[in-house]
Design a protein around this motif. Sequence first.
Motif, PDB file in Angstrom:
ATOM      1  N   MET A   1       0.869  -1.346   0.157  1.00 43.30           N
ATOM      2  CA  MET A   1       0.014   0.045  -0.237  1.00 43.30           C
ATOM      3  C   MET A   1       0.880   1.074   0.132  1.00 43.30           C
ATOM      4  SD  MET A   1      -2.942   1.046   2.558  1.00 43.30           S
ATOM      5  CE  MET A   1      -4.442   1.892   2.123  1.00 43.30           C
ATOM      6  N   ASN A   2       0.430   2.443  -0.502  1.00 39.73           N
ATOM      7  CA  ASN A   2       1.256   3.557  -1.026  1.00 39.73           C
ATOM      8  C   ASN A   2       1.043   4.324   0.293  1.00 39.73           C
ATOM      9  OD1 ASN A   2       2.400   5.620  -1.495  1.00 39.73           O
ATOM     10  ND2 ASN A   2       1.319   6.211  -3.564  1.00 39.73           N
ATOM     11  N   ARG A   3       2.147   4.735   1.249  1.00 36.76           N
ATOM     12  CA  ARG A   3       1.868   5.449   2.270  1.00 36.76           C
ATOM     13  C   ARG A   3       2.521   7.166   2.254  1.00 36.76           C
ATOM     14  NH1 ARG A   3      -0.878   2.099   5.658  1.00 36.76           N
ATOM     15  NH2 ARG A   3      -0.090   0.318   5.783  1.00 36.76           N
ATOM     16  N   LEU A   4       2.787   7.144   1.045  1.00 45.18           N
ATOM     17  CA  LEU A   4       3.180   8.770   0.728  1.00 45.18           C
ATOM     18  C   LEU A   4       2.097   9.594   0.662  1.00 45.18           C
ATOM     19  CD1 LEU A   4       5.578   7.917  -2.250  1.00 45.18           C
ATOM     20  CD2 LEU A   4       6.250   8.332   0.153  1.00 45.18           C
ATOM     21  N   PRO A   5       2.096  10.848   1.269  1.00 44.75           N
ATOM     22  CA  PRO A   5       1.236  11.879   1.551  1.00 44.75           C
ATOM     23  C   PRO A   5       0.656  12.470   0.349  1.00 44.75           C
ATOM     24  CG  PRO A   5       3.242  12.369   2.850  1.00 44.75           C
ATOM     25  CD  PRO A   5       3.345  11.385   1.908  1.00 44.75           C
ATOM     26  N   PHE A   6      -0.967  12.465   0.452  1.00 42.90           N
ATOM     27  CA  PHE A   6      -1.336  12.842  -0.812  1.00 42.90           C
ATOM     28  C   PHE A   6      -2.432  13.895  -0.369  1.00 42.90           C
ATOM     29  CE2 PHE A   6      -5.110  12.328  -3.802  1.00 42.90           C
ATOM     30  CZ  PHE A   6      -4.666  12.679  -4.848  1.00 42.90           C
ATOM     31  N   ASN A   7      -2.875  14.930  -0.765  1.00 37.92           N
ATOM     32  CA  ASN A   7      -3.749  15.887  -0.271  1.00 37.92           C
ATOM     33  C   ASN A   7      -4.553  16.539  -1.672  1.00 37.92           C
ATOM     34  OD1 ASN A   7      -3.288  15.552   2.489  1.00 37.92           O
ATOM     35  ND2 ASN A   7      -1.536  16.688   2.384  1.00 37.92           N
ATOM     36  N   VAL A   8      -5.975  16.785  -1.536  1.00 41.93           N
ATOM     37  CA  VAL A   8      -6.367  17.527  -2.291  1.00 41.93           C
ATOM     38  C   VAL A   8      -7.183  18.666  -1.730  1.00 41.93           C
ATOM     39  CG1 VAL A   8      -8.000  17.621  -4.222  1.00 41.93           C
ATOM     40  CG2 VAL A   8      -6.557  15.680  -3.946  1.00 41.93           C
ATOM     41  N   ILE A   9      -7.087  19.930  -1.972  1.00 45.77           N
ATOM     42  CA  ILE A   9      -7.931  20.956  -1.439  1.00 45.77           C
ATOM     43  C   ILE A   9      -8.431  21.922  -2.147  1.00 45.77           C
ATOM     44  CG2 ILE A   9      -7.536  23.042   0.062  1.00 45.77           C
ATOM     45  CD1 ILE A   9      -4.680  22.067   0.916  1.00 45.77           C
ATOM     46  N   MET A  10      -9.880  21.721  -2.168  1.00 50.50           N
ATOM     47  CA  MET A  10     -10.664  22.550  -2.938  1.00 50.50           C
ATOM     48  C   MET A  10     -11.216  24.002  -2.452  1.00 50.50           C
ATOM     49  SD  MET A  10     -12.928  19.676  -4.544  1.00 50.50           S
ATOM     50  CE  MET A  10     -13.964  20.648  -5.589  1.00 50.50           C
ATOM     51  N   ASP A  11     -10.793  24.899  -2.889  1.00 51.20           N
ATOM     52  CA  ASP A  11     -11.033  26.420  -2.473  1.00 51.20           C
ATOM     53  C   ASP A  11     -12.231  26.924  -3.434  1.00 51.20           C
ATOM     54  OD1 ASP A  11     -11.276  28.997  -1.709  1.00 51.20           O
ATOM     55  OD2 ASP A  11      -9.297  29.272  -1.544  1.00 51.20           O
ATOM     56  N   HIS A  12     -13.643  26.816  -2.995  1.00 46.85           N
ATOM     57  CA  HIS A  12     -14.618  27.320  -3.806  1.00 46.85           C
ATOM     58  C   HIS A  12     -14.733  28.966  -4.080  1.00 46.85           C
ATOM     59  CE1 HIS A  12     -16.223  23.204  -4.438  1.00 46.85           C
ATOM     60  NE2 HIS A  12     -15.938  23.028  -3.238  1.00 46.85           N
ATOM     61  N   GLU A  13     -14.152  29.507  -2.902  1.00 48.00           N
ATOM     62  CA  GLU A  13     -14.279  31.125  -2.828  1.00 48.00           C
ATOM     63  C   GLU A  13     -13.394  31.449  -3.991  1.00 48.00           C
ATOM     64  OE1 GLU A  13     -13.060  34.323   0.341  1.00 48.00           O
ATOM     65  OE2 GLU A  13     -14.425  32.637   1.055  1.00 48.00           O
ATOM     66  N   ASN A  14     -12.055  30.863  -4.031  1.00 50.73           N
ATOM     67  CA  ASN A  14     -11.253  31.463  -4.913  1.00 50.73           C
ATOM     68  C   ASN A  14     -10.985  30.684  -6.218  1.00 50.73           C
ATOM     69  OD1 ASN A  14      -9.947  33.434  -3.423  1.00 50.73           O
ATOM     70  ND2 ASN A  14      -9.180  32.095  -1.910  1.00 50.73           N
ATOM     71  N   ASN A  15     -12.028  29.592  -6.365  1.00 53.06           N
ATOM     72  CA  ASN A  15     -12.178  28.876  -7.554  1.00 53.06           C
ATOM     73  C   ASN A  15     -10.585  28.219  -7.906  1.00 53.06           C
ATOM     74  OD1 ASN A  15     -13.522  27.817  -9.906  1.00 53.06           O
ATOM     75  ND2 ASN A  15     -13.057  29.197 -11.059  1.00 53.06           N
ATOM     76  N   THR A  16      -9.883  27.597  -6.909  1.00 53.52           N
ATOM     77  CA  THR A  16      -8.644  26.954  -6.988  1.00 53.52           C
ATOM     78  C   THR A  16      -8.865  25.412  -6.409  1.00 53.52           C
ATOM     79  OG1 THR A  16      -8.020  27.380  -4.719  1.00 53.52           O
ATOM     80  CG2 THR A  16      -7.520  28.860  -6.787  1.00 53.52           C
ATOM     81  N   LEU A  17      -7.913  24.585  -7.040  1.00 53.61           N
ATOM     82  CA  LEU A  17      -7.630  23.167  -6.548  1.00 53.61           C
ATOM     83  C   LEU A  17      -6.186  23.050  -6.328  1.00 53.61           C
ATOM     84  CD1 LEU A  17      -8.852  20.312  -6.163  1.00 53.61           C
ATOM     85  CD2 LEU A  17      -8.317  20.091  -8.639  1.00 53.61           C
ATOM     86  N   THR A  18      -5.868  22.650  -5.062  1.00 54.63           N
ATOM     87  CA  THR A  18      -4.393  22.524  -4.744  1.00 54.63           C
ATOM     88  C   THR A  18      -4.378  20.957  -4.661  1.00 54.63           C
ATOM     89  OG1 THR A  18      -4.480  24.683  -3.916  1.00 54.63           O
ATOM     90  CG2 THR A  18      -2.760  22.959  -3.324  1.00 54.63           C
ATOM     91  N   ILE A  19      -3.383  20.306  -5.321  1.00 52.24           N
ATOM     92  CA  ILE A  19      -3.025  19.056  -5.259  1.00 52.24           C
ATOM     93  C   ILE A  19      -1.654  18.768  -4.826  1.00 52.24           C
ATOM     94  CG2 ILE A  19      -2.658  16.852  -6.129  1.00 52.24           C
ATOM     95  CD1 ILE A  19      -4.965  17.693  -8.343  1.00 52.24           C
ATOM     96  N   ARG A  20      -1.482  18.241  -3.442  1.00 49.03           N
ATOM     97  CA  ARG A  20       0.077  17.844  -2.810  1.00 49.03           C
ATOM     98  C   ARG A  20      -0.045  16.501  -2.807  1.00 49.03           C
ATOM     99  NH1 ARG A  20      -0.213  22.801   1.667  1.00 49.03           N
ATOM    100  NH2 ARG A  20      -0.029  24.240   0.114  1.00 49.03           N
ATOM    101  N   ARG A  21       1.260  15.911  -3.348  1.00 49.00           N
ATOM    102  CA  ARG A  21       1.194  14.502  -3.428  1.00 49.00           C
ATOM    103  C   ARG A  21       2.698  14.293  -3.627  1.00 49.00           C
ATOM    104  NH1 ARG A  21      -1.282  10.448  -7.926  1.00 49.00           N
ATOM    105  NH2 ARG A  21      -0.545   8.438  -6.777  1.00 49.00           N
ATOM    106  N   GLU A  22       3.157  13.376  -2.593  1.00 50.58           N
ATOM    107  CA  GLU A  22       4.697  12.812  -2.847  1.00 50.58           C
ATOM    108  C   GLU A  22       4.949  11.665  -3.657  1.00 50.58           C
ATOM    109  OE1 GLU A  22       6.877  12.796   0.921  1.00 50.58           O
ATOM    110  OE2 GLU A  22       6.132  14.447   1.576  1.00 50.58           O
ATOM    111  N   PHE A  23       5.934  11.504  -4.251  1.00 53.14           N
ATOM    112  CA  PHE A  23       6.264  10.437  -5.117  1.00 53.14           C
ATOM    113  C   PHE A  23       7.594   9.971  -5.041  1.00 53.14           C
ATOM    114  CE2 PHE A  23       3.219  13.216  -7.601  1.00 53.14           C
ATOM    115  CZ  PHE A  23       2.269  11.985  -7.802  1.00 53.14           C
ATOM    116  N   GLU A  24       7.715   8.729  -5.049  1.00 51.79           N
ATOM    117  CA  GLU A  24       9.085   7.975  -5.104  1.00 51.79           C
ATOM    118  C   GLU A  24       9.545   7.861  -6.725  1.00 51.79           C
ATOM    119  OE1 GLU A  24       9.931   4.338  -2.713  1.00 51.79           O
ATOM    120  OE2 GLU A  24       8.551   5.112  -1.245  1.00 51.79           O
TER     121      GLU A  24
END
Length: 61
Positions: A1-24
Amino acid sequence: MNRLPFNVIMDHENNTLTIRREFEAVHQLVWDCYTGSGLSGQWFGHKPLAAKTQSMDIRNR
């Protein structure tokens, strides 16, 4: 199982999508996959889904 961090942040007010993910993986390969129009759809739209990039604004924040 992949244990590397993965975050998705949706900001509707500013109409943005931020994706943070770590890869090997080599940094250049990850950069090319995120910034290359042909490869980014494969990262975000694996079969049977599809993803098309309409526009991209890449900034270091």
